[in-house]
Design an enzyme around this catalytic site. Sequence first.
Site, PDB file in Angstrom:
ATOM      1  N   HIS A  37       0.907  -1.111  -0.164  1.00 36.59           N
ATOM      2  CA  HIS A  37      -0.099   0.158  -0.061  1.00 36.59           C
ATOM      3  C   HIS A  37       0.934   1.100   0.118  1.00 36.59           C
ATOM      4  O   HIS A  37       1.989   1.231   0.625  1.00 36.59           O
ATOM      5  CB  HIS A  37      -1.038  -0.192   1.332  1.00 36.59           C
ATOM      6  CG  HIS A  37      -1.976   0.911   1.365  1.00 36.59           C
ATOM      7  ND1 HIS A  37      -1.751   2.198   1.626  1.00 36.59           N
ATOM      8  CD2 HIS A  37      -3.185   1.161   1.329  1.00 36.59           C
ATOM      9  CE1 HIS A  37      -2.833   3.033   1.642  1.00 36.59           C
ATOM     10  NE2 HIS A  37      -3.737   2.269   1.454  1.00 36.59           N
ATOM     11  N   ASP A  50       3.564  -3.827   8.125  1.00 35.66           N
ATOM     12  CA  ASP A  50       2.278  -2.977   8.056  1.00 35.66           C
ATOM     13  C   ASP A  50       1.259  -4.282   8.013  1.00 35.66           C
ATOM     14  O   ASP A  50       1.108  -4.968   7.093  1.00 35.66           O
ATOM     15  CB  ASP A  50       2.313  -2.372   6.621  1.00 35.66           C
ATOM     16  CG  ASP A  50       0.831  -1.985   6.395  1.00 35.66           C
ATOM     17  OD1 ASP A  50      -0.148  -2.157   7.126  1.00 35.66           O
ATOM     18  OD2 ASP A  50       0.651  -1.283   5.112  1.00 35.66           O
ATOM     19  N   GLN A  89      -3.908  -4.895   7.192  1.00 35.85           N
ATOM     20  CA  GLN A  89      -5.177  -5.942   6.607  1.00 35.85           C
ATOM     21  C   GLN A  89      -4.948  -7.030   7.197  1.00 35.85           C
ATOM     22  O   GLN A  89      -5.646  -7.938   7.092  1.00 35.85           O
ATOM     23  CB  GLN A  89      -4.857  -5.685   5.308  1.00 35.85           C
ATOM     24  CG  GLN A  89      -5.191  -4.716   4.200  1.00 35.85           C
ATOM     25  CD  GLN A  89      -6.596  -4.241   4.314  1.00 35.85           C
ATOM     26  OE1 GLN A  89      -7.423  -5.036   4.584  1.00 35.85           O
ATOM     27  NE2 GLN A  89      -6.934  -3.340   3.607  1.00 35.85           N
ATOM     28  N   LYS A 130     -10.345  -0.312  10.623  1.00 35.33           N
ATOM     29  CA  LYS A 130     -10.419  -1.571   9.758  1.00 35.33           C
ATOM     30  C   LYS A 130     -10.802  -2.838  10.680  1.00 35.33           C
ATOM     31  O   LYS A 130     -11.056  -3.932  10.162  1.00 35.33           O
ATOM     32  CB  LYS A 130      -8.930  -1.973   9.098  1.00 35.33           C
ATOM     33  CG  LYS A 130      -8.646  -0.763   7.899  1.00 35.33           C
ATOM     34  CD  LYS A 130      -7.821  -1.291   7.107  1.00 35.33           C
ATOM     35  CE  LYS A 130      -6.836  -0.211   6.296  1.00 35.33           C
ATOM     36  NZ  LYS A 130      -7.763   0.031   5.359  1.00 35.33           N
ATOM     37  N   CYS A 185      -4.495   2.695  -3.749  1.00 34.25           N
ATOM     38  CA  CYS A 185      -3.462   2.857  -3.203  1.00 34.25           C
ATOM     39  C   CYS A 185      -2.286   2.123  -3.329  1.00 34.25           C
ATOM     40  O   CYS A 185      -1.528   1.996  -2.668  1.00 34.25           O
ATOM     41  CB  CYS A 185      -3.636   3.526  -1.493  1.00 34.25           C
ATOM     42  SG  CYS A 185      -4.910   4.510  -1.401  1.00 34.25           S
TER      43      CYS A 185
HETATM   44  N1  7TS Z   1      -1.649  -0.607   4.806  1.00 32.37           N
HETATM   45  C1  7TS Z   1      -2.631  -1.141   4.175  1.00 32.37           C
HETATM   46  C2  7TS Z   1      -2.163  -2.839   3.723  1.00 32.37           C
HETATM   47  C3  7TS Z   1      -3.840  -0.789   4.053  1.00 32.37           C
HETATM   48  O1  7TS Z   1      -4.850  -1.616   3.336  1.00 32.37           O
HETATM   49  C4  7TS Z   1      -4.237   0.376   4.098  1.00 32.37           C
HETATM   50  C5  7TS Z   1      -5.416   1.113   4.050  1.00 32.37           C
HETATM   51  C6  7TS Z   1      -3.141   1.174   4.932  1.00 32.37           C
HETATM   52  C7  7TS Z   1      -2.020   0.619   5.236  1.00 32.37           C
HETATM   53  C8  7TS Z   1      -3.110   2.402   5.416  1.00 32.37           C
HETATM   54  O2  7TS Z   1      -4.325   2.690   6.380  1.00 32.37           O
HETATM   55  P1  7TS Z   1      -5.009   4.019   7.110  1.00 32.37           P
HETATM   56  O3  7TS Z   1      -5.662   3.390   8.151  1.00 32.37           O
HETATM   57  O4  7TS Z   1      -3.797   4.468   7.879  1.00 32.37           O
HETATM   58  O5  7TS Z   1      -5.611   4.691   6.013  1.00 32.37           O
HETATM   59  N2  7TS Z   1      -6.136   0.536   2.697  1.00 32.37           N
HETATM   60  C9  7TS Z   1      -7.405   0.963   2.383  1.00 32.37           C
HETATM   61  C10 7TS Z   1      -7.619   0.299   1.143  1.00 32.37           C
HETATM   62  O6  7TS Z   1      -7.702  -0.800   0.722  1.00 32.37           O
HETATM   63  N3  7TS Z   1      -8.968   1.033   0.758  1.00 32.37           N
HETATM   64  O7  7TS Z   1      -8.903   1.920   1.547  1.00 32.37           O
HETATM   65  C11 7TS Z   1      -7.894   2.181   2.403  1.00 32.37           C
END
Ligand code: 7TS
Length: 414
Positions: free
Chosen positions: A129, A207, A210, A233, A372
């Site tokens: 990501h 990371d 997910q 999430k 992303c």
């Molecule tokens: N890493 C992964 C693997 C992710 O899927 C996401 C967000 C992030 C980091 C960032 O997370 P945040 O909470 O800091 O924004 N993924 C997604 C997605 O797949 N669709 O919208 C956000």
Amino acid sequence: MAVEARPKLDAHRLRADFPIFEREVNGKPLAYLDSAASSQKPRQVLDAMRTFYETSYANVHRGVYRLAEDATAGYEGARAKVAAFVNAPSEREVIFTRSATEGINLVAYAWGLDNLGPGDVVVVTELEHHSNFVPWQYVAKRTGAEFRAIPFDDAGELVLDALDEIASAGNVKVVANNLISNSLGTVNPSERLAAWAHEQGAIMVVDAAQAAPHRALDVQALGADFVAISSHKMCGPSGVGALWGRRELLEAMSPFNLGGEMIRSVKLDRTSWNELPYKFEAGTPAIAEAVGFGAAVDYLTDVGLDAIEQHEHELLAYALEQLGGIEGVICYGPPPERRAGIVSFNVGAIHPHDVAQVLDWEGIAIRAGHHCTQPLMTRLGVAATSRASFYLYTLPDEIDRLVAGVERVKKVLG
Ligand code: 7TS
């Protein structure tokens, strides 16, 4: 001896915990298939935040009055829950952040700027990501370090044969990888990468944005040095996440944000830093959100992470079979055994935004775009995909509706 059956998750029963499913979209029941972007919230989390605001709210770590002590106990209690959830050796190693993104930026800036330079190599993967790609690319450029990405194969799995060539580019100092790919659902060999990183004398940044919502996460078994997650999430509120880091690394690092609460003493000529984890929590944190995060962790623990993983695995296998059976549909990513509940697909040459639009008429929410992960899309040779992602409240019936919806997309736009 009686053989204990694995507890099965009852998604119909769990759905009753989520008020959002009481609403309709375009006259149809909501089929929310975008949990990889963000999950829906159960009453238990909403109630915990409301009760906290109604009975225990004040700023934390500063008041000596009873209410401030209650608020601090709520906030620190949430930290203890998150620490237990990821099996952190110590609560002090768990830093509340705004999100997984902020956690990774914290490491990239506070560790990267002081520890990287010419001759060093920063390693990510083509599956990342942007939040675990762009900060490392940026910090590598700022410090003069090399930036390399481990490629993935046609099945969406990392090619570890590339590691030797990458190691020959210089001193590998950091390896950053997502445990589960948000676009393909690939479950990555982060544990093996952590071992390789340590052989190179590098740190391993995982990371787990997910992964944490969908399977048991154990930072010690993973062997990583830093692990970032996001509450939103995981059935929790947005605006809060957590970074786990090894104590000795966190102790040695400079702070990331500067200001109130992260100091021990401030004089005209010098400032010293507070102890962990406060050194990395400048300013008023997301207090009620942290409490909601703690309630979400309780909720997931009650449901059971193994049961969630099993449920999503069954949905994924069913979705791959059903979608894969539609003429003209291409599904990307690995086989179900090495994959989480995420399906990226394309319907012939129809643009994913159009696919998502027609599905919305049916009350079905999916995500369309590059998710992303532009380097990943480039490697797949597409600009975008449609993506359906599942969670503990997803029903097989919603996959049937998705499949019927895709058939309709083909009729309308094909
Ligand atoms: N890493 C992964 C693997 C992710 O899927 C996401 C967000 C992030 C980091 C960032 O997370 P945040 O909470 O800091 O924004 N993924 C997604 C997605 O797949 N669709 O919208 C956000």
